[in-house]
Motif scaffolding. Structure first.
Motif, PDB file in Angstrom:
ATOM      1  N   ASP A 216      -1.873   3.438   3.090  1.00 21.63           N
ATOM      2  CA  ASP A 216      -1.865   4.560   2.238  1.00 21.63           C
ATOM      3  C   ASP A 216      -0.564   5.521   2.464  1.00 21.63           C
ATOM      4  N   LEU A 217      -0.153   6.105   1.449  1.00 22.48           N
ATOM      5  CA  LEU A 217       0.932   6.900   1.609  1.00 22.48           C
ATOM      6  C   LEU A 217       0.797   8.500   0.645  1.00 22.48           C
ATOM      7  N   ASP A 218       0.421   9.531   1.586  1.00 23.95           N
ATOM      8  CA  ASP A 218       0.532  10.803   0.746  1.00 23.95           C
ATOM      9  C   ASP A 218       1.909  11.325   1.106  1.00 23.95           C
ATOM     10  N   ASN A 219       2.693  11.517  -0.246  1.00 26.18           N
ATOM     11  CA  ASN A 219       3.996  11.839  -0.135  1.00 26.18           C
ATOM     12  C   ASN A 219       4.312  13.393  -0.362  1.00 26.18           C
ATOM     13  N   SER A 220       3.122  14.181  -0.370  1.00 26.57           N
ATOM     14  CA  SER A 220       3.188  15.634  -0.614  1.00 26.57           C
ATOM     15  C   SER A 220       4.286  16.206  -0.090  1.00 26.57           C
ATOM     16  N   ASN A 221       4.320  16.168   1.463  1.00 29.14           N
ATOM     17  CA  ASN A 221       5.210  16.930   2.338  1.00 29.14           C
ATOM     18  C   ASN A 221       6.436  15.905   2.648  1.00 29.14           C
ATOM     19  N   MET A 222       6.826  14.600   2.003  1.00 28.26           N
ATOM     20  CA  MET A 222       7.711  13.950   2.470  1.00 28.26           C
ATOM     21  C   MET A 222       9.077  14.351   1.695  1.00 28.26           C
ATOM     22  N   THR A 223      10.286  14.099   2.117  1.00 22.93           N
ATOM     23  CA  THR A 223      11.369  14.055   1.362  1.00 22.93           C
ATOM     24  C   THR A 223      11.772  12.435   0.774  1.00 22.93           C
ATOM     25  N   ILE A 224      12.424  12.347  -0.279  1.00 28.68           N
ATOM     26  CA  ILE A 224      12.533  11.104  -0.634  1.00 28.68           C
ATOM     27  C   ILE A 224      13.399  10.262   0.337  1.00 28.68           C
ATOM     28  N   ASP A 225      14.154  10.729   1.045  1.00 22.89           N
ATOM     29  CA  ASP A 225      14.871   9.620   1.987  1.00 22.89           C
ATOM     30  C   ASP A 225      13.765   9.213   3.278  1.00 22.89           C
ATOM     31  N   GLU A 226      13.119  10.338   3.561  1.00 23.14           N
ATOM     32  CA  GLU A 226      11.858   9.822   4.471  1.00 23.14           C
ATOM     33  C   GLU A 226      11.049   8.935   4.024  1.00 23.14           C
ATOM     34  N   GLN A 227      10.656   9.000   2.682  1.00 20.17           N
ATOM     35  CA  GLN A 227       9.900   8.069   2.026  1.00 20.17           C
ATOM     36  C   GLN A 227      10.541   6.600   1.799  1.00 20.17           C
ATOM     37  N   ASN A 228      11.841   6.582   1.503  1.00 23.88           N
ATOM     38  CA  ASN A 228      12.427   5.251   1.466  1.00 23.88           C
ATOM     39  C   ASN A 228      12.685   4.744   2.931  1.00 23.88           C
ATOM     40  N   ALA A 229      12.851   5.464   3.798  1.00 30.07           N
ATOM     41  CA  ALA A 229      12.972   4.696   4.932  1.00 30.07           C
ATOM     42  C   ALA A 229      11.629   4.312   5.404  1.00 30.07           C
ATOM     43  N   TRP A 230      10.390   4.986   5.094  1.00 30.12           N
ATOM     44  CA  TRP A 230       9.245   4.550   5.805  1.00 30.12           C
ATOM     45  C   TRP A 230       8.865   2.886   4.703  1.00 30.12           C
ATOM     46  N   LEU A 231       9.128   3.128   3.600  1.00 27.71           N
ATOM     47  CA  LEU A 231       8.919   1.982   2.683  1.00 27.71           C
ATOM     48  C   LEU A 231       9.775   0.718   3.182  1.00 27.71           C
ATOM     49  N   ILE A 232      11.128   1.011   3.481  1.00 22.93           N
ATOM     50  CA  ILE A 232      11.841  -0.305   4.138  1.00 22.93           C
ATOM     51  C   ILE A 232      11.256  -0.750   5.125  1.00 22.93           C
ATOM     52  N   GLU A 233      10.724   0.061   6.226  1.00 23.61           N
ATOM     53  CA  GLU A 233       9.918  -0.394   7.323  1.00 23.61           C
ATOM     54  C   GLU A 233       8.942  -1.235   6.974  1.00 23.61           C
ATOM     55  N   GLN A 234       7.954  -0.672   6.096  1.00 18.21           N
ATOM     56  CA  GLN A 234       6.932  -1.651   5.809  1.00 18.21           C
ATOM     57  C   GLN A 234       7.145  -2.551   5.165  1.00 18.21           C
ATOM     58  N   TYR A 235       8.457  -2.782   4.511  1.00 17.36           N
ATOM     59  CA  TYR A 235       8.861  -4.063   3.697  1.00 17.36           C
ATOM     60  C   TYR A 235       9.236  -5.071   4.951  1.00 17.36           C
ATOM     61  N   GLU A 236      10.084  -4.683   5.853  1.00 19.11           N
ATOM     62  CA  GLU A 236      10.325  -5.291   6.916  1.00 19.11           C
ATOM     63  C   GLU A 236       9.381  -6.250   7.708  1.00 19.11           C
ATOM     64  N   LYS A 237       8.354  -5.097   7.881  1.00 21.86           N
ATOM     65  CA  LYS A 237       7.239  -5.784   8.724  1.00 21.86           C
ATOM     66  C   LYS A 237       6.406  -6.907   7.923  1.00 21.86           C
ATOM     67  N   ALA A 238       6.199  -6.687   6.485  1.00 24.35           N
ATOM     68  CA  ALA A 238       5.580  -7.453   5.901  1.00 24.35           C
ATOM     69  C   ALA A 238       6.202  -8.730   5.415  1.00 24.35           C
ATOM     70  N   ALA A 239       7.630  -8.872   5.271  1.00 28.12           N
ATOM     71  CA  ALA A 239       8.458  -9.957   4.953  1.00 28.12           C
ATOM     72  C   ALA A 239       8.904 -10.680   6.359  1.00 28.12           C
ATOM     73  N   SER A 240       8.774 -10.033   7.219  1.00 31.22           N
ATOM     74  CA  SER A 240       8.858 -10.888   8.406  1.00 31.22           C
ATOM     75  C   SER A 240       7.608 -11.548   9.142  1.00 31.22           C
ATOM     76  N   ARG A 241       6.338 -11.196   8.654  1.00 36.32           N
ATOM     77  CA  ARG A 241       4.986 -11.840   9.025  1.00 36.32           C
ATOM     78  C   ARG A 241       4.980 -13.485   8.624  1.00 36.32           C
ATOM     79  N   ASP A 242       4.459 -14.157   9.494  1.00 34.33           N
ATOM     80  CA  ASP A 242       4.253 -15.545   9.198  1.00 34.33           C
ATOM     81  C   ASP A 242       3.130 -15.695   8.178  1.00 34.33           C
TER      82      ASP A 242
END
Ligand code: DC
Length: 234
Positions: free
Chosen positions: A208-234
Motif C-alpha cells: 500500500d501507498l497513501d501518498n497524500s502527505n508525500m513529496t514527489i521525491d519521497e515517493q520516487n525514492a520509496w518506489l526505487i527501494e521497493q523495486y530494488e527489493k523485488a528485483a533482487s529476490r530469487d
C-alpha cells in the motif's frame, strides 16, 4: 545496490484515479530503464474511438455491438517523443484529446464493458512478455499480471485527488470547477469499484501507498527501494 544483480520484473501500479499513478510509474520507468504502459490511456483511446464513431449518445449510452465490431481494427500504441510519451490511436497522436473532461466523463462506462476489457487485457499482456515493464491501471496486479513481482496499490482521499486534478486541468486552460472535478473523481471511484468486470481492488500481495502527505521525491525514492527489493529476490 548494483543494478547488475537485478533481474527484469513486471511492476504493477494500481489504484484510484488521480492518485498520481501515471506520474510515478513514468518516473520510475525512466529511472530504471523500463518500458512504461499507461493502461488508463488505452481505455481513454477506446472511449475517443467510440465518441468519434458516434457510438455514445447524449445520455452516455454506448452502442456496444458496433464498438466491439470496430475494436479489432483499431491500433493503440505509445510513442516516445520530445514532448514525452504520447498515445496513438490508429497512428494519430491523441494524447491531448484523451485527457479532456468529455473523455473522462465517458471512460468509466467504456471500461465497464467486458468485451472491451478482454480486448485491452490481451494487448496489455503482450507488452509484459519481455518483462522490464511498469504498467499502471486498476486491475494490473489482479487480472492482467497476477504474478507480477512487484505490486503497488495507491490511494489518497477523494478531495486530495480532486484538488490535484483541478490544478492540472485549469493549468491546461480547461474550463471547469472544483466541484465538477470532485464529482467526476467520486463518480469514477464508484463505477471503478462496483463494476462486475475486473473491479478496482487491491491484490492481496500488493504493497500500500497513501501518498497524500508525500513529496514527489519521497515517493520516487520509496518506489526505487521497493523495486530494488523485488528485483533482487530469487
Ligand atoms: O487512470 P485513468 O484515469 O487515465 O483511467 C481512465 C479510466 O479507465 C478510469 O475510469 C478507470 C479505467 N481503467 C480501468 O478500468 N482499468 C485500467 N487498467 C485502467 C483504467
Amino acid at each position: 545496490m548494483s543494478s547488475k544483480s537485478l533481474k527484469p520484473i513486471i511492476i504493477a501500479i494500481d489504484g484510484y484515479s488521480s492518485t498520481g499513478k501515471s506520474t510515478m510509474a513514468k518516473a520510475l520507468a525512466l529511472k530504471i530503464g523500463y518500458r512504461y504502459v499507461d493502461t488508463g490511456a488505452m481505455y481513454r483511446a477506446v472511449t475517443l474511438l467510440a465518441m468519434s464513431l458516434g457510438l455514445i449518445d447524449s445520455d452516455g449510452r454506448v452502442n456496444e455491438p458496433k464498438l466491439i465490431e470496430a475494436l479489432p481494427g483499431a491500433t493503440i500504441d505509445f510513442a516516445v517523443t520530445s514532448a514525452g510519451q504520447r498515445t496513438l490511436l490508429n497512428g494519430n497522436d491523441v494524447e491531448d484529446r484523451i485527457r479532456t473532461m468529455e473523455v473522462s466523463a465517458n471512460v468509466s462506462t467504456i471500461a465497464a464493458i467486458a468485451a472491451v476489457r478482454r480486448d485491452l487485457v490481451e494487448r496489455q499482456r503482450v507488452y509484459g512478455e519481455q518483462k522490464g515493464i511498469v504498467m499502471d491501471g486498476r486491475d494490473i496486479g489482479t487480472t492482467v499480471f497476477p504474478n507480477a513481482e512487484l505490486k503497488i496499490f495507491v490511494s489518497a482521499p477523494a478531495r486530495v485527488r480532486a484538488e490535484r486534478r483541478f490544478k492540472e486541468l485549469t493549468a491546461k486552460g480547461e474550463q471547469t470547477t472544483f466541484d465538477e472535478v470532485l464529482a467526476n473523481v467520486e463518480h469514477r471511484d464508484h463505477i471503478d469499484t462496483t463494476r462486475a468486470e475486473s473491479p478496482l481492488r487491491r491484490a492481496a500481495d500488493a504493497i500500500d501507498l497513501d501518498n497524500s502527505n508525500m513529496t514527489i521525491d519521497e515517493q520516487n525514492a520509496w518506489l526505487i527501494e521497493q523495486y530494488e527489493k523485488a528485483a533482487s529476490r530469487d
